[in-house]
Each structure stands twice: as structure tokens, then as C-alpha cells.
Motif scaffolding. Structure first.
Motif, PDB file in Angstrom:
ATOM      1  N   PRO A 304       0.837  -1.209   0.000  1.00 19.65           N
ATOM      2  CA  PRO A 304       0.000   0.000   0.000  1.00 19.65           C
ATOM      3  C   PRO A 304       0.867   1.252   0.000  1.00 19.65           C
ATOM      4  O   PRO A 304       2.078   1.180   0.253  1.00 19.65           O
ATOM      5  CB  PRO A 304      -0.784  -0.127   1.311  1.00 19.65           C
ATOM      6  CG  PRO A 304       0.117  -0.928   2.204  1.00 19.65           C
ATOM      7  CD  PRO A 304       0.798  -1.905   1.290  1.00 19.65           C
ATOM      8  N   ARG A 378     -13.491   9.606  -2.741  1.00 24.67           N
ATOM      9  CA  ARG A 378     -12.983   8.251  -2.598  1.00 24.67           C
ATOM     10  C   ARG A 378     -12.957   7.502  -3.928  1.00 24.67           C
ATOM     11  O   ARG A 378     -12.229   6.522  -4.077  1.00 24.67           O
ATOM     12  CB  ARG A 378     -13.802   7.492  -1.547  1.00 24.67           C
ATOM     13  CG  ARG A 378     -13.610   8.040  -0.142  1.00 24.67           C
ATOM     14  CD  ARG A 378     -14.345   7.235   0.898  1.00 24.67           C
ATOM     15  NE  ARG A 378     -13.741   5.915   1.061  1.00 24.67           N
ATOM     16  CZ  ARG A 378     -14.240   4.986   1.889  1.00 24.67           C
ATOM     17  NH1 ARG A 378     -15.341   5.241   2.582  1.00 24.67           N
ATOM     18  NH2 ARG A 378     -13.647   3.813   1.994  1.00 24.67           N
ATOM     19  N   GLY A 383      -8.809   3.751  -1.003  1.00 27.64           N
ATOM     20  CA  GLY A 383      -8.650   3.431   0.401  1.00 27.64           C
ATOM     21  C   GLY A 383      -7.768   4.369   1.181  1.00 27.64           C
ATOM     22  O   GLY A 383      -7.517   4.126   2.370  1.00 27.64           O
ATOM     23  N   ILE A 384      -7.296   5.431   0.556  1.00 23.40           N
ATOM     24  CA  ILE A 384      -6.493   6.400   1.303  1.00 23.40           C
ATOM     25  C   ILE A 384      -7.328   7.074   2.383  1.00 23.40           C
ATOM     26  O   ILE A 384      -6.858   7.355   3.477  1.00 23.40           O
ATOM     27  CB  ILE A 384      -5.895   7.436   0.339  1.00 23.40           C
ATOM     28  CG1 ILE A 384      -4.867   6.766  -0.563  1.00 23.40           C
ATOM     29  CG2 ILE A 384      -5.263   8.599   1.079  1.00 23.40           C
ATOM     30  CD1 ILE A 384      -4.409   7.618  -1.694  1.00 23.40           C
ATOM     31  N   VAL A 386     -10.654   6.604   4.723  1.00 22.01           N
ATOM     32  CA  VAL A 386     -11.564   5.581   5.246  1.00 22.01           C
ATOM     33  C   VAL A 386     -12.659   6.259   6.068  1.00 22.01           C
ATOM     34  O   VAL A 386     -12.608   7.459   6.331  1.00 22.01           O
ATOM     35  CB  VAL A 386     -10.798   4.544   6.099  1.00 22.01           C
ATOM     36  CG1 VAL A 386      -9.770   3.819   5.247  1.00 22.01           C
ATOM     37  CG2 VAL A 386     -10.108   5.216   7.286  1.00 22.01           C
ATOM     38  N   TYR A 390     -14.536   9.607   9.251  1.00 26.32           N
ATOM     39  CA  TYR A 390     -13.747   9.876   8.058  1.00 26.32           C
ATOM     40  C   TYR A 390     -12.338  10.297   8.472  1.00 26.32           C
ATOM     41  O   TYR A 390     -12.149  11.194   9.315  1.00 26.32           O
ATOM     42  CB  TYR A 390     -14.393  10.990   7.226  1.00 26.32           C
ATOM     43  CG  TYR A 390     -15.734  10.612   6.653  1.00 26.32           C
ATOM     44  CD1 TYR A 390     -15.858   9.544   5.781  1.00 26.32           C
ATOM     45  CD2 TYR A 390     -16.881  11.326   6.990  1.00 26.32           C
ATOM     46  CE1 TYR A 390     -17.084   9.193   5.249  1.00 26.32           C
ATOM     47  CE2 TYR A 390     -18.118  10.986   6.458  1.00 26.32           C
ATOM     48  CZ  TYR A 390     -18.212   9.917   5.598  1.00 26.32           C
ATOM     49  OH  TYR A 390     -19.432   9.569   5.082  1.00 26.32           O
ATOM     50  N   ARG A 391     -11.321   9.660   7.868  1.00 21.97           N
ATOM     51  CA  ARG A 391      -9.942   9.949   8.243  1.00 21.97           C
ATOM     52  C   ARG A 391      -8.998   9.370   7.190  1.00 21.97           C
ATOM     53  O   ARG A 391      -9.406   8.555   6.357  1.00 21.97           O
ATOM     54  CB  ARG A 391      -9.610   9.351   9.609  1.00 21.97           C
ATOM     55  CG  ARG A 391      -9.618   7.831   9.623  1.00 21.97           C
ATOM     56  CD  ARG A 391      -9.576   7.268  11.033  1.00 21.97           C
ATOM     57  NE  ARG A 391      -9.372   5.818  11.035  1.00 21.97           N
ATOM     58  CZ  ARG A 391     -10.337   4.926  10.808  1.00 21.97           C
ATOM     59  NH1 ARG A 391     -11.570   5.335  10.574  1.00 21.97           N
ATOM     60  NH2 ARG A 391     -10.063   3.634  10.823  1.00 21.97           N
ATOM     61  N   PHE A 392      -7.753   9.793   7.251  1.00 23.54           N
ATOM     62  CA  PHE A 392      -6.727   9.139   6.455  1.00 23.54           C
ATOM     63  C   PHE A 392      -6.432   7.771   7.067  1.00 23.54           C
ATOM     64  O   PHE A 392      -6.487   7.600   8.285  1.00 23.54           O
ATOM     65  CB  PHE A 392      -5.436   9.964   6.428  1.00 23.54           C
ATOM     66  CG  PHE A 392      -5.440  11.084   5.423  1.00 23.54           C
ATOM     67  CD1 PHE A 392      -5.250  10.823   4.074  1.00 23.54           C
ATOM     68  CD2 PHE A 392      -5.619  12.390   5.826  1.00 23.54           C
ATOM     69  CE1 PHE A 392      -5.249  11.850   3.141  1.00 23.54           C
ATOM     70  CE2 PHE A 392      -5.624  13.429   4.906  1.00 23.54           C
ATOM     71  CZ  PHE A 392      -5.440  13.153   3.557  1.00 23.54           C
ATOM     72  N   ALA A 393      -6.111   6.792   6.212  1.00 16.73           N
ATOM     73  CA  ALA A 393      -5.764   5.466   6.705  1.00 16.73           C
ATOM     74  C   ALA A 393      -4.605   5.569   7.694  1.00 16.73           C
ATOM     75  O   ALA A 393      -3.708   6.408   7.558  1.00 16.73           O
ATOM     76  CB  ALA A 393      -5.390   4.554   5.537  1.00 16.73           C
ATOM     77  N   ASP A 394      -4.637   4.705   8.707  1.00 17.54           N
ATOM     78  CA  ASP A 394      -3.714   4.839   9.833  1.00 17.54           C
ATOM     79  C   ASP A 394      -2.251   4.654   9.455  1.00 17.54           C
ATOM     80  O   ASP A 394      -1.358   5.163  10.118  1.00 17.54           O
ATOM     81  CB  ASP A 394      -4.083   3.826  10.930  1.00 17.54           C
ATOM     82  CG  ASP A 394      -5.466   4.103  11.521  1.00 17.54           C
ATOM     83  OD1 ASP A 394      -5.892   5.274  11.457  1.00 17.54           O
ATOM     84  OD2 ASP A 394      -6.092   3.153  12.031  1.00 17.54           O
ATOM     85  N   ASN A 395      -1.972   3.896   8.394  1.00 15.12           N
ATOM     86  CA  ASN A 395      -0.581   3.572   8.072  1.00 15.12           C
ATOM     87  C   ASN A 395       0.090   4.614   7.184  1.00 15.12           C
ATOM     88  O   ASN A 395       1.210   4.408   6.724  1.00 15.12           O
ATOM     89  CB  ASN A 395      -0.506   2.201   7.376  1.00 15.12           C
ATOM     90  CG  ASN A 395      -1.289   2.186   6.070  1.00 15.12           C
ATOM     91  OD1 ASN A 395      -2.239   2.950   5.912  1.00 15.12           O
ATOM     92  ND2 ASN A 395      -0.904   1.319   5.152  1.00 15.12           N
TER      93      ASN A 395
END
Length: 407
Positions: A304, A378, A383-384, A386, A390-395
Motif C-alpha cells: 500500500p 474516494r 482506500g487512502i 476511510v 472519516y480519516r486518512f488510513a492509519d498507516n
């Protein structure tokens, strides 16, 4: 393209000669460090500050190399501007000759590629090195309409002593940036220049209108290319099992099978055949086809993305860059989507639809509008971003590039 306010250099009703004298006093104070008798227009003041940081001499400018004939022809071929040159000439040359002006076309790097119009004005331009092949970037020749328009990304008129280098104070020029509608890339700028005595507030509107017509021609040609690609894509997709789509080289979708409708997909900056990860679809297999790419969605995961960069340094032109082990993707996003991404970047723990509505509109009651915008966003970034909240993906590492403070 969004509507842009066109600010003429000569205020309505102002006497051109008196205004030029006022600008000369202002310019003299600015370059000598004295107290300013007035304030320059914001776009001019910002340009003067940049030019001073580049060390441009207000009396002599900088030594400027001019492209040789072979280099000039190569830049002309690579600029992407040749297809619209007949339209630009048809819309501007007649007026340029009547109004003692010349039409100038520069590429994205600021080099003058073509110059047409009044013979007398061309001879006069030769005297200050305003010739085909010259570099008109601010760091080379100071504040000037085509060079400054490339930085400001907006139409601009520069009159008399608004030019930073004194040798240009006898000139007036009006320029508008020209973009490639396929990807928003800056192709160059179109300019009308002439003696300062010929200044007219409507010149800027004319240049901007003709430039937009040129962009419209490029857009029409692109739609024709997509239509031709669609003739290949539809039967090709009928033979492909599963979800797939065909795009042109810029990611514009000609046809899709088994996927929600969309206009464009962000492709890696160095697109090549094989397996890769796309922001909107995840793991995909790219196969070259005439005029573009066949993209198949496949099972399994490529690495990712690791980093997301939102660049809002150029007003009205936010850019999103996603990068990771599989490559890098860059695409323009709308100002509204940029606002959403900015809020989410500022609140990594996430925001509800109501909280986003409050941040964007000052009203928590427009959550439905926010959900619709997030859904559109989106489809671009996948998937950037989520949900729940609503937020940016954690990684992801998320970076926002803001305009630098003016020195």
C-alpha cells in the motif's frame, strides 16, 4: 477552469501618464529601500520580493542566454503548444498589429517560442532582448507578464514601472497561463506586449479569452481521442473476465466493465506494464493498448502507499501526490476536495460528517453534502480515506505543503 478575477494594471479612469509616474516613484522607493509612497498591487509586490531574492539588478537585469535555432525548434516540438498556434494567431495577431503590440507565446519553462505582430514593435523589442528563444522567467528578467503569470498561475497585466527592470518601464504586457486540459499541466503562457503608451484595460480580458479558446480546442481534440479509444475499448472489454477498464495515457477512462462510473484514474507517474497498486482500485494489472492502458483489477495486494502529500501552495490548484513502494501518483483535486483533505490531515483521529460540515461550511447541518463529496473523493483516492469516522488510513504519512511566508 474556475473563473478568475482579471485585475487590469491601469485603474479605471486613471491617467496613464500620471499612473506611470506614480509607479516610477513607487519602484524607485522599493529598489532603494526607502519608505513606499503607496503599496504595489499584491501580485506585483509578491513578484518584486521574489525577484529581489533572485538577485536581479533593477538597472541591468541579468545576462540572458538565448536558445539557438535547434534548441528553439526542439522546445517548440515538445511544448504541446503548436496545435493551438493558428487559433492564437487568428485571435490576437490582427489586434496586435492594429494596436502596436506583439503576440508572444512562452513554454512552461518561460522561454519565448513564438513572436508575431507589429514589425515596428518587434524591432523595438529587439533592443531589450525580447526575442524568440529568450528566457522570460522572473529570475532572469524580473517581473514581466508572461514570466509572472507562470508563477502566479493567473492572468496578469504589467504596466510601466511595475516591471522590475528599468529597461522594461516603457512597456505594457498582458499574459494568461495556458494549461493542458487532460492533466491540468501548465503548457506555457500567451502574451500581448507593446509600448506603455498603448496600455488598455481590456487587453487582459482579450488575452484570457483567446487563451481559454485554445484550451477548449485542446479539450475538444482530447474528447475526440477518447472517442476513438472507446471504439477499441468496448469490444476489448467484452472479452475480459472480471472488472476492468481502458484509459488513455493520462488516466481518462474510455470504457469500464463491472465498475462504478468515473471520469479518470490516477496512474503512476512512470506507468509501465505489469502489476501495480492504484489509489482508486488497489492491486491491478496494466497492459498497454493502442492509445492507452487496459487495467484489470486482480486479487492480492501490492504494497500500500506510504505517503500522501497535499500541495496547496498554488492558489486554486491543489495537487495530491500518493507514493509508496509501487510508484507515485499525482493528480489535481478540486478546491473543495482539498479542503476536506486538509481538515482530515489536521485531525488524524478523524472527523464525523457533521464535524466536517462545520469546518467547511460553518454549519453542522450539511452532513449530507459532505457525505456526497467524500464519496466523489474516494472514487479518486480509494482506500487512502476511510470512514467511521472519516480519516486518512492509519498507516499513512500525511504531509501538507502550504504557501511559504512572504519575506
Amino acid at each position: 477552469m474556475d473563473q478568475v478575477h482579471l485585475e487590469a494594471a491601469l485603474p479605471i479612469g486613471a491617467d496613464p501618464r500620471q499612473h506611470a509616474r506614480n509607479l516610477a516613484r513607487l519602484h524607485e522607493a522599493a529598489v532603494t529601500g526607502e519608505a513606499l509612497p503607496s503599496r504595489p498591487r499584491s501580485v506585483i509586490g509578491a513578484s518584486w520580493q521574489r525577484v529581489r531574492r533572485h538577485g536581479v539588478d533593477p538597472d541591468r537585469g541579468k545576462p540572458i542566454a538565448v536558445l539557438g535555432p535547434e534548441q528553439l525548434e526542439e522546445r517548440r516540438r515538445e511544448s504541446g503548444l503548436a496545435p493551438v498556434l493558428p487559433l492564437l494567431r487568428g485571435g490576437l495577431i490582427s489586434l496586435a498589429e492594429q494596436a502596436a503590440h506583439i503576440m508572444v507565446v512562452v513554454d512552461a519553462g518561460g522561454h519565448m517560442l513564438w513572436r508575431d505582430g507589429s514589425v515596428a514593435v518587434r524591432r523595438r523589442a529587439d533592443g531589450i532582448g525580447f526575442v524568440e528563444g529568450v528566457d522570460l522567467q522572473e529570475q532572469s528578467v524580473g517581473t514581466n507578464a508572461p514570466g509572472t503569470a507562470l508563477i502566479a498561475r493567473r492572468p496578469i497585466q504589467v504596466y510601466s514601472a511595475e516591471h522590475y527592470v528599468r529597461a522594461q518601464h516603457d512597456w505594457t504586457c498582458a499574459a494568461a497561463p495556458l494549461r493542458d486540459p487532460r492533466d491540468g499541466r501548465l503548457l506555457g503562457a500567451v502574451d500581448l506586449s507593446g509600448p506603455a503608451s498603448t496600455v488598455h484595460p481590456n487587453t487582459l480580458s482579450l488575452v484570457d479569452a483567446v487563451t481559454r479558446l485554445a484550451e477548449s480546442q485542446l479539450r475538444t481534440e482530447h474528447l475526440g481521442e477518447l472517442q476513438r479509444l472507446r471504439g477499441f475499448a468496448v469490444p476489448a472489454l467484452a472479452k475480459v473476465p472480471g472488472r476492468a477498464l481502458v484509459t488513455d495515457a493520462h488516466g481518462w477512462i474510455a470504457a469500464a466493465s463491472g465498475l462504478a462510473p468515473a471520469d479518470r484514474v490516477a496512474l503512476p507517474s512512470s506507468t509501465g506494464p505489469g502489476r501495480t497498486w492504484l489509489p482508486a482500485y488497489g492491486s491491478c494489472l496494466l497492459e498497454p493498448v493502442p492509445g492507452g492502458w487496459l487495467i484489470r483489477l486482480v486479487d492480492g495486494e501490492e504494497p500500500p502507499p506510504a505517503r500522501v502529500e497535499l500541495d496547496v501552495r498554488v492558489p486554486g490548484e491543489p495537487v495530491l501526490t500518493v507514493s509508496g513502494a509501487s510508484g507515485e501518483w499525482t493528480c489535481r483535486v478540486s478546491p473543495r476536495h482539498a479542503e476536506l483533505l486538509y481538515v482530515l490531515a489536521s485531525h488524524r483521529n478523524g472527523r464525523s460528517a457533521s464535524q466536517l460540515s462545520l469546518a467547511l461550511f460553518g454549519d453542522p447541518g450539511r452532513a449530507g453534502t459532505v457525505r456526497a463529496e467524500i464519496s466523489r473523493l474516494r472514487r479518486i483516492v480509494g482506500g487512502i480515506v476511510v470512514g467511521r469516522p472519516y480519516r486518512f488510513a492509519d498507516n499513512l504519512e500525511v504531509l501538507v505543503l502550504r504557501p511559504s511566508a512572504v519575506c
